[in-house]
Motif scaffolding. Structure first.
Motif, mmCIF file in Angstrom:
data_model
loop_
_atom_site.group_PDB
_atom_site.id
_atom_site.type_symbol
_atom_site.label_atom_id
_atom_site.label_comp_id
_atom_site.label_asym_id
_atom_site.label_seq_id
_atom_site.Cartn_x
_atom_site.Cartn_y
_atom_site.Cartn_z
ATOM 1 N N LEU A 53 0.829 -1.202 0.000
ATOM 2 C CA LEU A 53 0.000 0.000 0.000
ATOM 3 C C LEU A 53 0.865 1.255 0.000
ATOM 4 C CD1 LEU A 53 -2.767 1.376 0.194
ATOM 5 C CD2 LEU A 53 -2.580 1.170 2.683
ATOM 6 N N ARG A 108 2.405 1.687 -3.438
ATOM 7 C CA ARG A 108 1.421 2.153 -4.423
ATOM 8 C C ARG A 108 1.116 3.640 -4.236
ATOM 9 N NH1 ARG A 108 -3.088 -0.349 -7.500
ATOM 10 N NH2 ARG A 108 -4.337 1.417 -8.118
ATOM 11 N N GLN A 109 0.990 4.072 -2.978
ATOM 12 C CA GLN A 109 0.727 5.485 -2.720
ATOM 13 C C GLN A 109 1.894 6.347 -3.193
ATOM 14 O OE1 GLN A 109 -0.099 5.294 1.475
ATOM 15 N NE2 GLN A 109 -2.320 5.088 1.152
ATOM 16 N N GLU A 110 3.108 5.867 -3.003
ATOM 17 C CA GLU A 110 4.284 6.598 -3.464
ATOM 18 C C GLU A 110 4.295 6.703 -4.991
ATOM 19 O OE1 GLU A 110 9.103 5.928 -3.465
ATOM 20 O OE2 GLU A 110 7.943 5.145 -1.781
ATOM 21 N N GLU A 139 1.643 6.527 -7.003
ATOM 22 C CA GLU A 139 0.545 7.400 -7.421
ATOM 23 C C GLU A 139 0.899 8.868 -7.207
ATOM 24 O OE1 GLU A 139 -2.873 5.903 -5.341
ATOM 25 O OE2 GLU A 139 -3.253 4.369 -6.852
ATOM 26 N N ALA A 140 1.611 9.175 -6.128
ATOM 27 C CA ALA A 140 2.035 10.556 -5.881
ATOM 28 C C ALA A 140 3.026 11.007 -6.948
ATOM 29 C CB ALA A 140 2.651 10.678 -4.489
#
Length: 69
Positions: free
Chosen positions: A40, A43-45, A47-48
């Protein structure tokens, strides 16, 4: 025999020369050791990093598509 027929007659490669290693009956080893929390965060990294990113309109290039909620 045509070259095409010779190609179709070839066996699927096993990855060894002359079947030097016998096939294993063990299940495949899981290659990913990431925990769900690590996945998670990764993935957040990603997407950023893609936020606001754009690309030219060349249809031969790959495009990032938004994630469906």
């Amino acid at each position: 025999m045509t070259p095409y027929e010779r190609l179709l007659a070839e066996a699927i490669p096993t990855g060894t020369f002359g079947d030097a290693q016998p096939p294993t009956s063990q299940p495949a080893r899981q290659t990913s050791a990431w925990t769900p929390a690590q996945q998670l965060a990764h993935r957040q990294e990603l997407e950023a990093a893609l936020e606001g990113w754009s690309m030219d309109d060349n249809p031969r290039h790959l495009r990032a598509v938004p994630h469906a909620a």
